[in-house]
Design an enzyme around this catalytic site. Structure first.
Site, PDB file in Angstrom:
ATOM      1  N   SER A   1       0.730  -1.287  -0.032  1.00 19.03           N
ATOM      2  CA  SER A   1       0.023  -0.031   0.047  1.00 19.03           C
ATOM      3  C   SER A   1       0.990   1.189  -0.017  1.00 19.03           C
ATOM      4  CB  SER A   1      -0.734  -0.126   1.273  1.00 19.03           C
ATOM      5  OG  SER A   1      -1.762   1.303   1.367  1.00 19.03           O
TER       6      SER A   1
ATOM      7  N   TYR B   1      -1.742  -0.483  10.948  1.00 17.31           N
ATOM      8  CA  TYR B   1      -2.116  -0.715   9.754  1.00 17.31           C
ATOM      9  C   TYR B   1      -0.887  -0.235   8.851  1.00 17.31           C
ATOM     10  CZ  TYR B   1      -3.744  -1.001   4.900  1.00 17.31           C
ATOM     11  OH  TYR B   1      -3.737  -1.299   3.431  1.00 17.31           O
TER      12      TYR B   1
END
Length: 257
Positions: A136, A149
């Protein structure tokens, strides 16, 4: 059965689901896995392309869950592994339950690392295979109000490059897909619908999946999905981390906090 097999984790919804559709359309038999019963419904969709599809419901945050997947694969040769399973977790870190943030780390980091080691050992032994890891652009910046995260995605982004280097003298390719905010179940499951990023317009999961799949097939090291995200990724390399953390806060901090 087809002559080629793709194993795709986190395939019940979102990016993983869209990648599985692409793989099926290109004639791959599939083993798809997720930790929810919906994976069985998704498998029926993929089978419409006339390929063999096996669904596995397993908790990939555990070694036992990954071993369940590996047992389902058995002695079959894996041509493509898409390591896409992952969890998010929003809000301030100090307010999060230990079980919640551990589940994110165990899924995104521990389980993924274990599965990659097992599958890459097989691929290296036969000197063939392609791997796509869903990282990501979140891994490029300190994730205020999404700290765990972003940390796990920083690990995956880095880990993918390290593996690629270790495998450079083989015919095994490793590609990291780096999406930005994407229209999936992610933000609902991460309890982030009360944040600016949770309510803003997002990228189409099909576009992100196609971008990642095509990059993997070319053997690219990485790909950032979407023009806006490419700009953000470039900015992350020149802007100080303290500024990046404030920028992320503006996206991920709950609206009523």
């Amino acid at each position: 059965m087809a002559e080629k097999l793709a194993v795709i984790t986190g395939a019940s919804t979102g990016i993983g689901y869209e990648i599985a559709k692409i793989a099926a359309s290109e004639g791959y038999d599939l083993i798809v896995v997720a930790d929810e019963p919906q994976i069985n419904t998704a498998a029926g969709d993929f089978g419409a392309d006339g390929v063999s599809v096996q669904a596995v419901q397993a908790d990939l945050s555990t070694i036992e869950g990954n071993d369940q997947l590996l047992a389902a694969i058995g002695e079959r040769v894996i041509d493509v592994l898409v390591a896409n399973a992952g969890l998010g977790l929003g809000h301030a870190f100090l307010e999060q339950d230990v079980d919640a943030w551990r589940h994110v780390i165990d899924t995104n980091v521990t389980g993924t690392t274990y599965l990659l080691q097992k599958v890459l050992q097989q691929m290296k032994a036969r000197d063939a295979g392609q791997v796509l890891i869903t990282g990501s652009i979140a891994g490029l910046m300190p994730g205020a109000y999404q700290a765990v995260y972003n940390g796990t995605k920083a690990y995956l982004d880095s880990f993918a490059y390290a593996l690629r280097n270790e495998m450079k003298d083989t015919n095994v390719s490793i590609t990291v897909l780096m999406p930005g905010p994407t229209e999936t179940e992610f933000f609902r499951r991460a309890n982030m619908l009360d944040t600016p990023v949770g309510t803003q317009e997002k990228d189409d999961a099909g576009m992100v999946a196609r971008t990642g799949w095509d990059a993997m097939k070319k053997g690219s090291a990485h790909v950032v999905a979407g023009t806006k995200n490419k700009i953000q990724a470039a900015v992350s390399h020149v802007v100080p981390d303290t500024v990046l953390a404030r920028m992320h806060e503006n996206l991920a901090k709950p609206n009523d906090a």
